[in-house]
Design a protein around this motif. Sequence first.
Motif: not given
Length: 460
Positions: A73, A76, A81-82, A92, A96
Amino acid sequence: MAAGKSLQHFLAPTAAQTPREPDTGGAISWDSQPPSAAPFSDVAQTRRFRLWDLDTELHCAIIGTCLSLAELRAFVRKTDLCADPAADDHHLHNLVVSTVSKDPWVAKLLHKAMDRKFAATLRRYSRLRTSGSVEDMWRNDFARDEIPGAYWAVMTHAHTDQELRYRVYADVHMLSHLVGASNRADIKRLHALEQENAALQDRLAQQRRHATATLAERDHEIASLRSRLEAVLKQPDPPGHDESGPDADGGPLETLSRQLARETRRAERAEQLAAERTATLERVTADLQTAEREAADAHAANQSLERRLDAWLDRHGGGHGPVDDSRHTGALENRRLLFVGGKPQQVHRLRQMVTAVGGVFLSHDGGLEENANLLAKQVAAAEAVLFPVDCISHDAALRIKRLCRSDGKPFLPLRTFSLAAVSQALDHMGEIADSWRNGKAHPEGVRSIMGQQGVNGPPG
């Protein structure tokens, strides 16, 4: 995996993958450029493989094994990315994995992040110069549950060839299946026992209510008849009544006597039925107690396996806080444990579990394939003996107990040689090691420590 593509194929570097300059370490630069493309050479590898050198089919296993969920996390968030904070872990992970295979910049950032995380392990592996030495170090780390860092080091090592990469991938792949299957089986058994326990409780309560109502009805009938009989006996005799003769006119006394006899027979039948139902209640209570013990045993074994998994995750950055791992590392101090019986395919996994807590693993198949006379020598060499009651015969269990008592060795009959049951037994080996150090060991030592968990073997 794509159709027609073998596991060996995706474990080998592809023609489009490119060698890179050695990483210089330091902080990740957010304006880093993707590495330049150059054709992959068949010349012997002289530097570590990079994440983008490996087939994309390996990225899922590497990211899932080497990154904890918290680190995933964080990565990310750092790479934007999110933006959805409610995204689940599976989403997630897939995000990735798919991005690393398409975005060289993200792949380079992730590679550097894992190099920093496993720097100490990479230094150990950097001294190795042959595929055989890399595999030997991997086997040692795997036996000690030091898997994430070792997995990253082996997959990116310059001397990891196609065959070794396949074997290491298979080790990690099968480990995930074994842990998941054992945990699911114990949870399923616990759920079944809980349902059976609830059903037995309902039956027991229903039969108790019925027996209580039957006895109350009987007592009420008997008390009523006695009261009526006493009332009749207190009435004066009619004129001319002959006390010596029978109640020929069929008066109330004779009627009550017949009714009393009838109700007495009913009361006797009710008492017999109550006795039968009391015996049934006792059997149901015994079954309930057995089910509760089995449920507690399965629950304790499952908790032991969960503690062992939590401890492993905590050592590698995947846990949620400090975990007491004192019983899982070095607790046996090279004590020899003899495992008798079980299935041949279990031996490798049992050896790893015993080695992980500092013990020396000995095994005997119980006499099916090995000379039964060898069992006496192995019991004499061991310092404790464990055997599953579901995999060996009654005679074999009695022979083990006789040998242990003769040599003054503690023994422990287990419900099964599942990972959860053995993990539960190993949890108590620290206490047994203390009794060894204090000179207080005795043949029933292990049984007395594990007795509270409801572990019972065949009668001795």
